[in-house]
Design an enzyme around this catalytic site. Structure first.
Site, short mmCIF file in Angstrom:
data_model
loop_
_atom_site.label_atom_id
_atom_site.label_comp_id
_atom_site.label_asym_id
_atom_site.label_seq_id
_atom_site.Cartn_x
_atom_site.Cartn_y
_atom_site.Cartn_z
N CYS A 71 -10.01 -10.77 51.54
CA CYS A 71 -9.21 -9.94 50.64
C CYS A 71 -9.64 -10.18 49.20
O CYS A 71 -10.10 -11.27 48.85
CB CYS A 71 -7.72 -10.26 50.75
SG CYS A 71 -6.97 -9.91 52.35
N ASP A 72 -9.44 -9.16 48.39
CA ASP A 72 -9.61 -9.34 46.95
C ASP A 72 -8.75 -8.32 46.23
O ASP A 72 -8.55 -7.21 46.72
CB ASP A 72 -11.07 -9.18 46.53
CG ASP A 72 -11.30 -9.79 45.15
OD1 ASP A 72 -11.58 -11.00 45.10
OD2 ASP A 72 -11.18 -9.07 44.14
#
Length: 208
Positions: A71-72
């Protein structure tokens, strides 16, 4: 079922643990500084994919199945993506720009399933949440930045920490603001041929 989080974010880890999931954490080591994309949502998704792929490369010689999630997050304001400010001066500047306004928090999610030393499923999806910020005074901004909290989080704020008092409202999934959308992740797990409740049976979880 091994579930690996390709992120060192304490907030993402805490969110998953609160949902009954105890992931393994493997830090990707991806250098985010040189990554570009056409728009903020695309940047978040590109970074999520790179993180997941970097961790998958470390796991291809291990028994499966293994689910890896990267995730980012970035905050979009006036069409520009803002990640972690890293320094106090930058955090102060951003908060003076953000106060009394609304931004869009984009979180990219990349899910990769490996089994028998091969990738058997890969999917990337993004989630967006509109965040409304309070009209902070200069003194409040300085005090908040002095805590160090906003220096290491996307958009220079948190929803689940000291910064929560400075968010007047959101439109969308609150988990996404913390860094990982649980409803979206559940849909991705199902698309990969598994069930959300399978992840509850990890080490130390109910049913283990």
């Amino acid at each position: 079922m091994r579930f690996v989080l390709a992120s060192q974010s304490p907030a993402r880890l805490a969110t998953l643990r609160s949902a009954g999931i105890q992931p393994e954490v493997i830090v990707s080591g991806v250098d985010e500084s040189g990554v570009t994309a056409a728009d903020p949502a695309g940047l978040a998704q590109t970074l999520a994919r790179l993180k997941a792929e970097a961790v998958v490369d470390q796991l291809l010689d291990t028994p499966g199945p293994v689910i890896v999630v990267g995730c980012d997050s970035v905050l979009e304001l006036d069409g520009v993506a803002y990640g972690k400010p890293w320094t106090a001066d930058v955090a102060v500047e951003r908060w003076r720009m953000m106060r009394g306004r609304s931004g869009v928090l984009h979180t990219g999610h990349q899910l990769i399933v490996i089994d028998n030393d091969a990738i058997v499923h890969a999917e990337g999806r993004g989630a967006t949440t509109v965040v409304h910020f309070a009209d902070l005074s200069d003194a409040e901004i300085d005090a908040y930045v002095a805590t160090g909290e906003p220096l290491v989080v996307a958009g220079s704020f948190t929803l689940d920490g000291l910064g929560g008092a400075f968010v007047t409202g959101i439109e969308g999934d609150p988990h996404n603001v913390v860094g990982i959308s649980l409803p979206l992740l559940r849909e991705m797990i199902i698309d990969a041929g598994h069930t959300w409740q399978e992840l509850w049976t990890g080490p130390g979880q109910p049913g283990a």
